[in-house]
Scaffold this motif. Sequence first.
Motif, mmCIF file in Angstrom:
data_model
loop_
_atom_site.group_PDB
_atom_site.id
_atom_site.type_symbol
_atom_site.label_atom_id
_atom_site.label_comp_id
_atom_site.label_asym_id
_atom_site.label_seq_id
_atom_site.Cartn_x
_atom_site.Cartn_y
_atom_site.Cartn_z
ATOM 1 N N GLY A 1 0.261 -1.320 -0.387
ATOM 2 C CA GLY A 1 0.106 0.092 0.316
ATOM 3 C C GLY A 1 1.106 1.212 0.371
ATOM 4 O O GLY A 1 1.984 0.996 0.691
ATOM 5 N N ARG A 2 0.207 2.534 -0.621
ATOM 6 C CA ARG A 2 0.917 3.568 -0.338
ATOM 7 C C ARG A 2 0.161 4.732 -0.314
ATOM 8 O O ARG A 2 -0.577 5.508 -1.386
ATOM 9 N N ALA A 3 -1.201 4.106 0.425
ATOM 10 C CA ALA A 3 -2.094 5.496 1.134
ATOM 11 C C ALA A 3 -3.028 5.905 0.463
ATOM 12 O O ALA A 3 -3.746 7.054 0.701
ATOM 13 N N GLU A 4 -3.479 4.308 -0.738
ATOM 14 C CA GLU A 4 -4.795 5.411 -1.738
ATOM 15 C C GLU A 4 -5.980 5.154 -0.512
ATOM 16 O O GLU A 4 -5.624 3.685 0.190
ATOM 17 N N ASP B 1 -8.856 11.643 3.335
ATOM 18 C CA ASP B 1 -8.215 12.913 3.700
ATOM 19 C C ASP B 1 -6.778 12.170 3.097
ATOM 20 O O ASP B 1 -7.007 10.596 4.402
ATOM 21 N N SER B 2 -6.132 11.685 2.419
ATOM 22 C CA SER B 2 -4.830 10.880 2.269
ATOM 23 C C SER B 2 -3.885 11.651 1.767
ATOM 24 O O SER B 2 -3.926 12.920 1.300
ATOM 25 N N GLU B 3 -2.813 11.214 2.833
ATOM 26 C CA GLU B 3 -1.463 11.336 1.669
ATOM 27 C C GLU B 3 -1.149 10.582 0.337
ATOM 28 O O GLU B 3 -0.241 10.991 -0.109
ATOM 29 N N ASN B 4 -2.200 10.351 -0.486
ATOM 30 C CA ASN B 4 -2.475 10.263 -1.757
ATOM 31 C C ASN B 4 -3.485 9.777 -2.718
ATOM 32 O O ASN B 4 -4.182 10.490 -1.696
ATOM 33 N N GLY B 5 -3.051 9.478 -3.970
ATOM 34 C CA GLY B 5 -4.221 9.714 -4.637
ATOM 35 C C GLY B 5 -4.719 8.346 -4.592
ATOM 36 O O GLY B 5 -4.527 7.043 -4.641
ATOM 37 N N VAL B 6 -5.661 8.201 -5.539
ATOM 38 C CA VAL B 6 -6.720 6.832 -6.147
ATOM 39 C C VAL B 6 -5.998 6.374 -7.246
ATOM 40 O O VAL B 6 -5.623 6.949 -7.944
ATOM 41 N N ILE C 1 -6.330 11.006 -9.266
ATOM 42 C CA ILE C 1 -6.296 9.769 -9.427
ATOM 43 C C ILE C 1 -5.678 9.324 -11.174
ATOM 44 O O ILE C 1 -5.591 9.434 -11.984
ATOM 45 N N ILE C 2 -4.943 8.360 -10.727
ATOM 46 C CA ILE C 2 -4.244 7.455 -11.738
ATOM 47 C C ILE C 2 -4.889 6.369 -11.913
ATOM 48 O O ILE C 2 -5.571 5.781 -11.331
#
Length: 476
Positions: free
Chosen positions: A339-342, A371-376, A426-427
């Motif tokens: 995981g990378r905070a998605e 609330d997130s440190e990374n995107g979707v 979003i990627i």
Amino acid sequence: MAVPPPSLLRSALRLLVYLLPFAQWPRPPPPPPPVPGPGASFSVRDFGAAGDGCRYDTAAIQDAIDACHAHAAAAAAGCTCRVAFPPGRYLTATVRLKSGVVLDIQSGATVLGGTEIGNYPREADRWYVILAEGARDVGITGGGAVDGQGLEFVRRFDERKNVMVSWNKTGACLGDECRPRLVGFVGCTNVHVWNVSLNQPAYWCLHIVRCVNTFIHDVSIYGDFNTPNNDGIDIDDSNHTVITRCKIDTGDDAICPKTYTGPLYNLTATDCWIRTKSSAIKLGSASWFDFRGLVFDNITIVESHRGLGMQIRDGGNVNDITFSNIKISTRYYHPSWWGRAEPIYITTCPRHSWSKEGAVSNIRFINITADSENGVFLSGSKGGLLRNLRFSNVNVTYKRWTSYEGGLVDYRPGCRGLVKHSMAGIIMEHIKGLEIENVNMRWAEEKSWQWDNPMDFRPSTVNGISFRNFRSDLYS
């Protein structure tokens, strides 16, 4: 009053059926499960249990279960009998729960799992503190606890990730995950687990395998936050499952449906609170068969490494999944954890080069706040497209508050591993059909330079995107 023609009524009904999945009001909760009546009760103390946490009470507990099972079998069909655990600490090897028996672990009572390999059967797939196989009308309740003494299996404590004992040298299993699970229901019908705490598993906590009609509610699950593989609830190949009003605070995945030997359908999880260093909700990664008809509603996810995830690796397909009314907070943890905070994560890359690719279709995200440190991250594959995704009333705030490295996407397990990639809201990869309606992105102004794009995709692999009322803003 004129009666509408049948054709108009049929059209209206079809429209209603189509719109219901996208309704903006909360879905009504599932009907409460039937609570097994108390029936007869057998106390483990009457069968010789000491309850001192030092002497093994396995024989007394099993004798009480066997007597209770015999009583229930002699009564009318569907009757249950309870095995009572008065306040105390009951150390035990594996005990086998049988049809018609409900364990009544009373407030102040704790069932303690043994920590020696000799406490468990020879077959590793039967390593549970409490195990029911092929049983009907079984359950656990009472207000007390089952404790796996998971910290006794830590070989080296590490704030990043504990190093765990593995019993693989016995030859009973392979790899570094050879430890006992806490509670397992295998091939059971009418399972009911409620009003009980499940604590400190050495491996998975509550395991539902090939079961039908399972009700889990008002259950508290606690696992050490630095311990790997101590999943909260794993649901394998099981159908007609309800999980509601549960609190899950653990190191690894919290609610994790998987498919090994057959499809999984009709799972509803509502009104839960989750914290984990892995995925709060994850489909997969075991995914040899299909998932369909799953609903996750009114769930709070805090300080987790991933929010809503799908890891489809083995050829199974995913269809008709709804995530609604969910609050998410995701942050980075050490990269040894997947995981990378998605806040939302879907991947379908095959586990191996020879693995079949599964597709994901008709997925709805409704009323999501994050609330997130990374995107979707939405990543299909050439043979496993993501189709007909819908985001409606989604609000995501992007900000950094830990010091872990960003700019990575995580395809694990298998696939491409950790890959450097620009940061985006979003990627998207390999998608056909994505509706974005009433979606708001907010970016922390003080670190907005770390983000490259609100949207990151290539038209060669992503098509059929529509936007309605999309907004992106900085905030202080």
